[in-house]
Scaffold this motif. Structure first.
Motif, mmCIF file in Angstrom:
data_model
loop_
_atom_site.group_PDB
_atom_site.id
_atom_site.type_symbol
_atom_site.label_atom_id
_atom_site.label_comp_id
_atom_site.label_asym_id
_atom_site.label_seq_id
_atom_site.Cartn_x
_atom_site.Cartn_y
_atom_site.Cartn_z
ATOM 1 N N ASP A 160 0.811 -1.215 0.000
ATOM 2 C CA ASP A 160 0.000 0.000 0.000
ATOM 3 C C ASP A 160 0.847 1.270 0.000
ATOM 4 O O ASP A 160 0.408 2.320 -0.475
ATOM 5 C CB ASP A 160 -0.931 0.017 1.218
ATOM 6 C CG ASP A 160 -2.020 -1.043 1.129
ATOM 7 O OD1 ASP A 160 -2.279 -1.532 0.009
ATOM 8 O OD2 ASP A 160 -2.602 -1.387 2.173
ATOM 9 N N TYR A 161 2.056 1.198 0.543
ATOM 10 C CA TYR A 161 2.925 2.374 0.615
ATOM 11 C C TYR A 161 3.985 2.373 -0.489
ATOM 12 O O TYR A 161 4.842 3.233 -0.520
ATOM 13 C CB TYR A 161 3.624 2.417 1.974
ATOM 14 C CG TYR A 161 2.693 2.467 3.157
ATOM 15 C CD1 TYR A 161 2.330 3.689 3.727
ATOM 16 C CD2 TYR A 161 2.173 1.294 3.713
ATOM 17 C CE1 TYR A 161 1.484 3.737 4.825
ATOM 18 C CE2 TYR A 161 1.325 1.329 4.810
ATOM 19 C CZ TYR A 161 0.977 2.560 5.362
ATOM 20 O OH TYR A 161 0.135 2.594 6.438
ATOM 21 N N GLY A 162 3.937 1.379 -1.342
ATOM 22 C CA GLY A 162 4.948 1.224 -2.378
ATOM 23 C C GLY A 162 5.678 -0.083 -2.260
ATOM 24 O O GLY A 162 5.881 -0.786 -3.248
ATOM 25 N N ALA A 163 6.097 -0.453 -1.033
ATOM 26 C CA ALA A 163 6.815 -1.703 -0.833
ATOM 27 C C ALA A 163 6.719 -2.127 0.628
ATOM 28 O O ALA A 163 6.762 -1.284 1.540
ATOM 29 C CB ALA A 163 8.280 -1.565 -1.234
ATOM 30 N N ASP A 164 6.573 -3.426 0.853
ATOM 31 C CA ASP A 164 6.653 -4.044 2.170
ATOM 32 C C ASP A 164 7.765 -5.081 2.138
ATOM 33 O O ASP A 164 8.134 -5.588 1.073
ATOM 34 C CB ASP A 164 5.341 -4.726 2.551
ATOM 35 C CG ASP A 164 4.164 -3.764 2.639
ATOM 36 O OD1 ASP A 164 4.386 -2.576 2.943
ATOM 37 O OD2 ASP A 164 3.022 -4.209 2.397
ATOM 38 N N LEU A 165 8.285 -5.430 3.315
ATOM 39 C CA LEU A 165 9.340 -6.432 3.413
ATOM 40 C C LEU A 165 8.776 -7.748 3.939
ATOM 41 O O LEU A 165 7.987 -7.761 4.892
ATOM 42 C CB LEU A 165 10.459 -5.946 4.321
ATOM 43 C CG LEU A 165 11.261 -4.753 3.799
ATOM 44 C CD1 LEU A 165 12.303 -4.309 4.828
ATOM 45 C CD2 LEU A 165 11.949 -5.094 2.482
ATOM 46 N N TYR A 166 9.206 -8.850 3.321
ATOM 47 C CA TYR A 166 8.780 -10.198 3.686
ATOM 48 C C TYR A 166 10.004 -11.062 3.949
ATOM 49 O O TYR A 166 11.111 -10.761 3.482
ATOM 50 C CB TYR A 166 7.952 -10.825 2.565
ATOM 51 C CG TYR A 166 6.580 -10.225 2.399
ATOM 52 C CD1 TYR A 166 5.446 -10.865 2.917
ATOM 53 C CD2 TYR A 166 6.407 -9.017 1.738
ATOM 54 C CE1 TYR A 166 4.188 -10.307 2.771
ATOM 55 C CE2 TYR A 166 5.151 -8.451 1.594
ATOM 56 C CZ TYR A 166 4.045 -9.102 2.114
ATOM 57 O OH TYR A 166 2.797 -8.541 1.970
ATOM 58 N N THR A 167 9.791 -12.156 4.673
ATOM 59 C CA THR A 167 10.830 -13.157 4.879
ATOM 60 C C THR A 167 10.301 -14.526 4.492
ATOM 61 O O THR A 167 9.088 -14.769 4.494
ATOM 62 C CB THR A 167 11.305 -13.210 6.341
ATOM 63 O OG1 THR A 167 10.212 -13.608 7.191
ATOM 64 C CG2 THR A 167 11.839 -11.864 6.800
ATOM 65 N N VAL A 168 11.243 -15.434 4.168
ATOM 66 C CA VAL A 168 10.883 -16.811 3.853
ATOM 67 C C VAL A 168 12.104 -17.683 4.139
ATOM 68 O O VAL A 168 13.249 -17.220 3.977
ATOM 69 C CB VAL A 168 10.437 -16.949 2.371
ATOM 70 C CG1 VAL A 168 11.608 -16.810 1.417
ATOM 71 C CG2 VAL A 168 9.686 -18.244 2.130
#
Length: 341
Positions: A311-319
């Protein structure tokens, strides 16, 4: 033309120019207001000290994407509380990475006619040590584990890896000697055991070994992408594996996580994250099934982080890096993380 006609033309021209100037001012004002307007439900961000120094408590430093007065600034949160309040440095970057007290910030310099870009070398207190002009739009940045070497990639033609109509320039800087390799295209290329020369050769997405001599990167030529291993002392790169983009070397240096083009995926979202065992050449698909257009960052020898649109342009994820588990959102409104401490 009569004097009256000339006056009418002059008045009309001034009116048009005035309208254009007013529209430009209003547009700039709207952009400034948008930047300064916090988005409802966004993370709390306040100004304060941010350090890249080693030895402090484990933390994340990244580009803040939340709307408000601190958008695009480098912020920090404790690694154990990534969703908590953010401390903002006031330093703005488009791309960023850091290790061992050295940071690299790829920054836009706003101009009256057009923007220009520069790579800014940062010390542990985020003070500028040096800067270098960039020939295009920033896209990737990486610091070696020791903090001695820095690399960056820019687009010099086109603006997306998804298509084929783009060109990149990748530079490597030795922060100790000051030696700058302005383009990896200066290096000798060994492709499939044979010396390779082609005008369409591009490099991007450097990741460094601990020895500050060797690195890995993507090389593209002839419509194919390759994982290459580079040697800074010999100024050579050698192909290792096909269909590899934006590699990231694990802390134990046994695996590369990267984005791979997969058959049947949309043309504008063609990648899935994979891990490559460097000893065996075995590939493992990670549990993330969305298209990842990023150079992943390792949290440790088991987990990687990457960005996805939000929603803000980019979010951070982990895997997990072994193909198990499932993706988890690390934090919202963030990009270009460095895990320090």
């Amino acid at each position: 033309m009569t004097l009256r006609s000339k006056l009418l033309v002059l008045i009309a021209t001034l009116a048009v120019l005035g309208g254009v100037a007013t529209a430009s001012l209003l547009h700039a004002s709207d952009r400034a207001a948008e930047k300064d307007r916090p988005q409802a439900g966004g993370p709390a961000v306040t100004a304060g000290p941010v350090s890249l120094a080693p030895g402090a408590a484990r933390r994340i430093v990244f580009r803040n994407m939340a709307w408000g007065p601190h958008r695009d600034e480098l912020v920090t949160v404790p690694a154990g509380a990534p969703a908590g309040p953010r401390t903002s440095s006031g330093v703005t970057c488009l791309r960023f990475h850091a290790a061992a007290g050295t940071g690299i910030c790829l920054r836009a310099e706003r101009g009256a006619v057009q923007d220009t870009y520069r790579a800014v070398l940062l010390d542990a207190g985020l003070k500028e040590r040096a800067h270098y002009p960039l020939p295009g739009i920033p896209t990737r940045a990486r610091v070696s584990p020791s903090g001695r070497l820095v690399a960056w990639t820019v687009f010099v033609g086109g603006d997306s890896y998804a298509g084929s109509d783009f060109s990149t320039r990748t530079a490597v800087l030795d922060t100790r000697s000051g030696a700058l390799t302005e383009s990896l295209e200066e290096f000798r290329v060994v492709k499939d055991g044979t010396e390779h020369h082609a005008a369409d050769t591009n490099f991007w997405g450097v990741t460094f070994s601990r020895d500050d001599v060797h690195f890995y990167a993507t090389m593209a030529t002839g419509g194919q992408t390759y994982l290459v291993r580079g040697d800074l002392a010999r100024r050579t790169v050698t192909t290792l594996h096909r269909n590899v983009e934006c590699p990231s070397l694990s802390p134990d240096e046994t695996r590369i996580v990267y984005k791979k083009r997969v058959a049947g995926a949309p043309a504008d979202a063609p990648w899935r994250p994979y891990a490559l065992d460097l000893a065996t050449g075995r590939e493992t698909a990670l549990a993330e099934t969305r298209s990842v257009d990023d150079q992943a960052v390792w949290l440790d020898d088991r987990t990687v982080a990457y960005s996805l649109p939000g929603d803000y342009g980019a979010d951070l994820y982990t895997v997990p890096a072994d193909g198990s588990g499932r993706p988890a959102r690390l934090l919202t409104a963030g990009l270009a993380p460095a895990f320090l401490g």
